[in-house]
Design a protein around this motif. Structure first.
Motif, short mmCIF file in Angstrom:
data_model
loop_
_atom_site.label_atom_id
_atom_site.label_comp_id
_atom_site.label_asym_id
_atom_site.label_seq_id
_atom_site.Cartn_x
_atom_site.Cartn_y
_atom_site.Cartn_z
N GLU A 433 0.87 -1.11 -0.22
CA GLU A 433 -0.07 -0.13 -0.11
C GLU A 433 0.94 1.16 0.13
OE1 GLU A 433 -0.41 -2.69 1.91
OE2 GLU A 433 -2.31 -3.22 0.85
N ARG A 434 1.97 1.18 0.97
CA ARG A 434 2.80 2.39 0.58
C ARG A 434 3.40 2.70 -0.54
NH1 ARG A 434 6.90 0.95 5.15
NH2 ARG A 434 7.97 2.73 4.41
N LEU A 435 3.71 1.54 -1.25
CA LEU A 435 4.41 1.54 -2.75
C LEU A 435 3.39 2.07 -3.47
CD1 LEU A 435 7.09 1.08 -4.05
CD2 LEU A 435 6.28 -1.37 -4.51
N LEU A 436 1.92 1.51 -3.53
CA LEU A 436 1.02 2.15 -4.41
C LEU A 436 0.91 3.81 -4.27
CD1 LEU A 436 -1.45 -0.66 -4.38
CD2 LEU A 436 -0.03 -0.15 -6.07
N GLU A 437 1.08 4.26 -2.94
CA GLU A 437 0.80 5.64 -2.74
C GLU A 437 1.87 6.50 -3.36
OE1 GLU A 437 0.79 5.60 1.67
OE2 GLU A 437 -1.39 4.61 1.62
N LEU A 438 2.93 6.00 -3.82
CA LEU A 438 3.82 6.74 -4.53
C LEU A 438 3.61 6.99 -5.89
CD1 LEU A 438 7.12 4.78 -3.43
CD2 LEU A 438 6.29 6.93 -2.33
N ALA A 439 2.41 6.57 -6.33
CA ALA A 439 1.96 7.07 -7.45
C ALA A 439 1.92 8.52 -8.10
CB ALA A 439 0.38 6.43 -8.01
N PRO A 440 1.84 9.38 -7.19
CA PRO A 440 1.66 10.69 -7.94
C PRO A 440 3.27 11.21 -7.89
CG PRO A 440 0.15 10.73 -6.06
CD PRO A 440 0.88 9.08 -5.75
N ARG A 441 4.33 10.78 -7.01
CA ARG A 441 5.44 10.99 -7.47
C ARG A 441 6.11 10.30 -8.46
NH1 ARG A 441 8.33 10.00 -1.45
NH2 ARG A 441 10.19 10.79 -2.56
N PHE A 442 5.53 9.20 -8.85
CA PHE A 442 6.01 8.49 -10.13
C PHE A 442 5.58 9.14 -11.19
CE2 PHE A 442 6.15 4.02 -7.80
CZ PHE A 442 7.30 4.39 -7.16
N ALA A 443 4.51 9.82 -11.07
CA ALA A 443 4.23 10.59 -12.20
C ALA A 443 4.64 11.82 -12.58
CB ALA A 443 2.29 10.77 -12.10
N ARG A 444 5.30 12.33 -11.55
CA ARG A 444 6.03 13.49 -11.95
C ARG A 444 7.81 13.59 -11.90
NH1 ARG A 444 3.41 14.78 -6.92
NH2 ARG A 444 5.18 14.42 -5.71
N ALA A 445 7.94 12.19 -11.75
CA ALA A 445 9.28 11.80 -12.06
C ALA A 445 9.93 12.02 -13.51
CB ALA A 445 9.64 10.37 -11.43
N ARG A 446 11.15 12.47 -13.67
CA ARG A 446 11.55 12.51 -14.90
C ARG A 446 11.95 11.48 -15.55
NH1 ARG A 446 14.24 16.35 -11.78
NH2 ARG A 446 16.16 15.14 -11.61
N ASP A 447 12.41 10.20 -14.93
CA ASP A 447 12.84 8.92 -15.38
C ASP A 447 12.69 7.89 -14.35
OD1 ASP A 447 14.89 9.65 -13.58
OD2 ASP A 447 16.46 10.05 -15.06
N ALA A 448 12.97 6.61 -14.57
CA ALA A 448 12.98 5.66 -13.74
C ALA A 448 14.12 5.71 -12.78
CB ALA A 448 13.37 4.33 -14.57
N LYS A 449 15.02 6.25 -12.90
CA LYS A 449 16.20 6.54 -11.89
C LYS A 449 15.42 7.33 -10.63
CE LYS A 449 20.94 8.00 -10.71
NZ LYS A 449 21.99 8.58 -11.35
N GLU A 450 14.53 8.21 -11.00
CA GLU A 450 14.13 9.08 -10.04
C GLU A 450 12.95 8.52 -9.25
OE1 GLU A 450 11.81 13.48 -9.53
OE2 GLU A 450 13.24 13.12 -11.38
N CYS A 451 12.20 7.63 -9.73
CA CYS A 451 11.42 6.64 -9.41
C CYS A 451 11.85 5.88 -8.26
CB CYS A 451 10.54 5.74 -10.40
SG CYS A 451 9.65 6.72 -11.57
N VAL A 452 12.96 5.15 -8.47
CA VAL A 452 14.07 4.29 -7.88
C VAL A 452 14.34 5.16 -6.49
CG1 VAL A 452 15.93 2.76 -7.50
CG2 VAL A 452 14.43 2.53 -9.55
N ARG A 453 14.38 6.20 -6.87
CA ARG A 453 15.04 6.97 -5.50
C ARG A 453 14.14 7.33 -4.67
NH1 ARG A 453 16.50 11.26 -8.52
NH2 ARG A 453 18.70 10.49 -8.63
N SER A 454 12.65 7.42 -5.09
CA SER A 454 11.52 7.59 -4.38
C SER A 454 11.16 6.33 -3.64
CB SER A 454 10.38 8.03 -5.35
OG SER A 454 10.58 9.38 -6.10
N VAL A 455 11.45 5.33 -4.00
CA VAL A 455 11.32 3.97 -3.32
C VAL A 455 12.43 3.95 -2.20
CG1 VAL A 455 11.24 1.63 -3.49
CG2 VAL A 455 10.27 2.81 -5.45
N VAL A 456 13.31 4.19 -2.58
CA VAL A 456 14.74 4.25 -1.71
C VAL A 456 14.32 5.03 -0.34
CG1 VAL A 456 17.11 4.41 -1.16
CG2 VAL A 456 16.25 3.27 -3.41
N GLU A 457 13.98 6.15 -0.88
CA GLU A 457 13.58 7.19 0.23
C GLU A 457 12.41 6.77 1.07
OE1 GLU A 457 12.74 10.86 -1.83
OE2 GLU A 457 14.84 11.37 -2.35
#
Length: 479
Positions: A433-457
């Motif tokens: 559920e916490r991972l699914l809640e990152l959807a808005p941040r993924f949508a704003r991310a410039r690339d896959a690397k930024e998405c992974v950084r959001s997961v790590v954070e």
């Protein structure tokens, strides 16, 4: 009643630091009190009782110093295998030739005896406790200084002779240990303290000594030393295995950590990024893996998985399984059938293990993702600012069932879609559920690397019991 310093009191659980600090403070206060009694003891050399009391105080201070040092070591914790440590008195053969005596009953006096050898009259007097320590009948009488070496270990006779000679000739105090073999065959370690008694002319008239049976103490010290050495050996082995596991994992997993495009050409290629997240302890390496590979026909292979176990065994099995997976994918085997072959490989492996995995094959020409899973969390699809888990096709854990078959599912992806593949170490409990809640941040991310950084954070600071892997794949949005 036995003295509390020698009573055997097994601890039901490791003592807390506050408890140890209190014990150390009590030991120091008691040591000061005993030292004060020792200073007040009768100093008359002609008074055997005064000498006895002073010698007992010396022994007590000796023991309290040892106790304080051992409590200090206990407060510091288990040895980490580094640095040098002082070795206690070495007693290589003591107590090995015969079973130990039963623990003495009574107070400290039952393990301490006294003796005096008069050089002028050749009289020898032993306390009752000393007969017990030597296992000698009082009817046999005390032993002279000439007879004493007959019960002493051959290796220790020179030490005893040197101590006695130094006391009688040079007036040196005696303070040393030697081993004896009693008539019943039992080996005992004795600590001897004594002084010469001078006559009015300053010549040695007699020698008195206090002898303490320290066999149980030395046995305990030897057990502590052996346990410490065992801990150090295990620490070194674990360090070596950890280094090997890390090196093997780094050699097998893809070298890239940032964004990587697969396939390398075409508007519908995947923007990829991945990350390995160690467990909270970071002391063990598990069998988690992630991989991405461009196949000969232009498709892309995406996979993540996890094997049971830790250390070199888990990482070596992971390397074997990942090699087999890559080879079969290059040969054109589709995800469902590929999982069946992996199950057979793990089922017949010489190192039995269970594993979970998800394997995806992406066709950039049609944007079709075909995938299968083996007891693994389904990929998460993020589209339009929301996320959901894909419906899982049937598939049992790898290595759990011989001849298992695995279903394959397909889904057509859209430009800008984001796939998140991960191992279960990331999403145990409410993690998905916490991972699914990152959807808005993924949508704003410039690339896959930024998405992974959001997961790590989001998950990097979590005290996970197991390590984990996460891979993000974003579909190119150019037509």
């Amino acid at each position: 009643m036995p003295s509390h310093l020698f009573a055997d009191r097994p601890a039901p659980q490791p003592p807390e630091r506050g408890t140890l600090d209190a014990l150390i403070s009590q030991t120091r206060r008691l040591r000061g009190d005993v030292d004060a009694v020792r200073r007040d003891a009768v100093a008359d050399e002609d008074d055997p009782q005064g000498r006895w009391q002073r010698a007992l105080c010396d022994l007590a201070v000796h023991q309290l110093d040892d106790l304080g040092a051992q409590l200090g070591q206990l407060r510091q914790g288990a040895p980490d295998g580094t640095g040098d440590t002082e070795e206690p008195f070495e007693d290589p053969a003591a107590d090995d030739r015969a079973p130990a005596d039963p623990p003495p009953t009574g107070s400290l006096l039952s393990r301490v005896g006294s003796a005096e050898w008069n050089l002028l009259t050749d009289e020898v007097s032993w306390s009752d406790e000393l007969y017990v320590i030597f296992g000698r009948s009082p009817e046999a009488g005390p032993m002279t200084l000439d007879e004493l070496p007959s019960m002493v270990f051959a290796e220790d006779q020179a030490l005893l002779t040197a101590m006695v000679t130094g006391c009688l000739i040079d007036g040196k105090p005696i303070d040393g240990e030697f081993r004896i073999v009693r008539a019943d065959g039992r080996v005992r370690t004795l600590h001897m303290m004594g002084e010469p008694v001078l006559d009015v002319d300053g010549c040695t008239a007699s020698m008195w000594a206090v002898l303490r049976d320290v066999s149980e103490l030395r046995r305990s010290e030897r057990a502590v030393r052996e346990t410490r050495d065992s801990l150090q050996r295990r620490h070194h082995i674990e360090q070596a295995e950890h280094r090997m596991a890390v090196e093997l994992q780094e050699a097998v997993l893809p070298p890239w950590r940032g964004s990587s495009g697969l396939p390398h050409s075409g508007p519908a290629g995947l923007d990829l990024a991945a990350q390995y997240l160690p467990s909270a302890s970071s002391a063990t390496i598990g069998g988690d893996w992630y991989d991405a590979l461009e196949l000969p026909d232009g498709d892309a292979l995406l996979t993540v998985g996890d094997l049971t176990g830790h250390g070199v065994s888990a990482t070596s099995t992971m390397a074997m399984l990942l090699g087999a997976l890559r080879g079969m994918a290059v040969a054109g085997i589709r995800p469902g059938a590929l999982m069946g072959h992996l199950n057979q490989v793990l089922d017949t492996s010489s190192q039995p293990a269970l594993g979970s995995a998800v394997c995806c094959r992406y066709d950039p020409r049609t944007r079709t993702l075909g995938w299968a899973q083996a007891g693994h969390p389904a990929p998460l699809l993020f589209r339009g600012g929301t996320g959901r888990a894909l419906t899982r096709p049937d598939g049992a854990l790898l290595g759990a069932t011989s001849g298992a078959s695995y279903e394959q599912a397909e889904i057509v992806l859209l430009p800008g879609d984001l796939l998140v593949l991960h191992t279960d170490g990331l999403t145990r409990g409410p993690g998905r559920e916490r991972l699914l809640e990152l959807a808005p941040r993924f949508a704003r991310a410039r690339d896959a690397k930024e998405c992974v950084r959001s997961v790590v954070e989001e998950f990097g600071g979590t005290a996970r019991e197991a390590d984990a892997c996460v891979m993000v794949a974003r579909v190119g949005d150019r037509s």
